[in-house]
Design a protein around this motif. Structure first.
Motif, short mmCIF file in Angstrom:
data_model
loop_
_atom_site.label_atom_id
_atom_site.label_comp_id
_atom_site.label_asym_id
_atom_site.label_seq_id
_atom_site.Cartn_x
_atom_site.Cartn_y
_atom_site.Cartn_z
N UNK A 71 46.71 -39.54 21.28
CA UNK A 71 46.82 -40.98 21.50
C UNK A 71 47.43 -41.21 22.88
N UNK A 72 46.66 -41.80 23.78
CA UNK A 72 47.18 -42.17 25.09
C UNK A 72 47.86 -43.53 25.04
N UNK A 73 48.79 -43.77 25.96
CA UNK A 73 49.51 -45.05 26.01
C UNK A 73 49.60 -45.52 27.46
N UNK A 74 49.16 -46.75 27.71
CA UNK A 74 49.26 -47.35 29.04
C UNK A 74 49.98 -48.68 28.92
N UNK A 75 50.96 -48.90 29.80
CA UNK A 75 51.74 -50.14 29.73
C UNK A 75 52.03 -50.67 31.12
N UNK A 76 51.94 -52.00 31.25
CA UNK A 76 52.35 -52.65 32.49
C UNK A 76 53.83 -53.00 32.45
#
Length: 350
Positions: A53-58
């Protein structure tokens, strides 16, 4: 009404219009939530291949630091074992800078995840520009239909689904509560991040509410952290009487500095977000508690990894909202909080 299959309670406020219901224009999504009540297909043990599971956050790293641990716990409830059948990769965060998102999105996709959880509309769009095959699960993203990220709330289409935030409704609601707490105010400063497609819609929604309340909305454009000092100067020059912070990653990355500015200038500060954002020293917060988004994200990941098509998984909207009030700040500003508001508050700081 109880959807026992997944333990999601649909409150009466979703079914009947109430004065505290921020979703009066979004009832149609209820037709799509029925999928949540359906039994999960093949609830047995997940396949033994390790899923990623990848996670990208601003958002700044400190605001999403707890997310991986909480997500692992929710996935465990659904039959996934961390380190054996699934792994949640370290989040990539842009610290409020949307300009960094394309490179970070490419980095996340390069990790070859089976599914990606993403915070913010710009983060979602950055991923969409790189992959049309890896399922993308939005985590509390403003208004994905209006932003053109998905086709509809009931049938998103493409490889994107997840949860929205009702950001326009919650921003307007927060402004109304601010006026209730500080009835003397006639003007409110709102910071608008022009690199976020959600910025202008929030401003328009707040302006419409401001007109009905007799409040002038002072929109201030920000693109980077360096833009806030000039914004402070503009607030001082104009004599703007209060501040409203939208749940934009850049704006929230500055909430500590904004809290200090508000205290120095003796300005009521309202934040659209969970009660934990009272740590900035503001007067009040109103928004959706984060844990419901984590639980929903785990359910989406579970469904997708078991073969569900994200194009056909409806967008879920928050059903729980919380009001936080800082009585210490109210006292410092010479404001008296009504008994009715105190009774409605979910968290009070003395």
């Amino acid at each position: 009404m109880e959807t026992a299959a997944i333990g999601l309670a649909i409150p009466q406020s979703l079914l009947l219009r109430g004065r505290d219901d921020p979703m009066t224009n979004r009832r149609t999504v209820l037709h799509g939530i029925a999928w949540l009540a359906l039994p999960t297909v093949a609830r047995g043990q997940p396949a033994q291949r390790m899923r990623r599971v990848g996670v990208l956050s601003a958002f700044p790293a400190d605001q999403v630091a707890a997310f991986p641990k909480q997500l692992r716990a929710e996935l465990e409830k659904l039959g996934w074992t961390d380190g054996r059948t699934i792994t949640v990769l370290e989040p990539r965060t842009s610290e409020g800078s949307n300009d960094r998102l394309p490179a970070l999105a490419a980095e996340v996709v390069g990790l070859v995840p089976d599914v990606i959880a993403v915070f913010s509309a710009p983060g979602t769009r950055a991923l969409m520009q790189i992959t049309s095959t890896i399922p993308i699960i939005m985590v509390g993203v403003g208004d994905p239909v209006a932003y053109g990220l998905v086709r509809s709330y009931t049938e998103p289409g493409g490889n994107v689904t997840g949860t929205s935030y009702l950001v326009n409704e919650l921003s307007s609601k927060t402004l109304g509560i601010l006026k209730e707490v500080a009835p003397h105010i006639k003007s409110v400063a709102v910071f608008v991040n022009s690199t976020n497609e959600g910025g202008e819609p929030i401003l328009k929604a707040v302006q419409a509410t401001g007109n009905s309340l007799g409040i002038r909305i002072h929109g201030l454009e920000v693109r980077t952290a360096a833009d806030f000092e000039p914004a402070y100067a503009a607030i001082r020059r104009s004599g703007t009487e209060s501040l409203l912070l939208s749940p934009d990653p850049l704006v929230l990355s500055q909430r500590g500095a904004l809290g200090r500015f508000a205290a120095d200038q003796r300005l009521p500060l309202a934040i659209v977000g969970p009660a934990r954002f009272l740590d900035a020293g503001g007067l009040l917060t109103y928004g959706a508690p984060f844990n419901q988004f984590t639980a929903a994200t785990a359910r989406y990941i579970d469904r997708v990894l078991r073969g569900a098509n994200p194009a056909r998984l409806p967008i879920e909207q928050p059903t729980r909202f919380e009001l936080g009030v800082n009585l210490k700040t109210a006292t410092a500003l010479g404001l008296t909080i009504s008994q009715s508001l105190l009774l409605r508050a979910d968290e009070l700081i003395q």
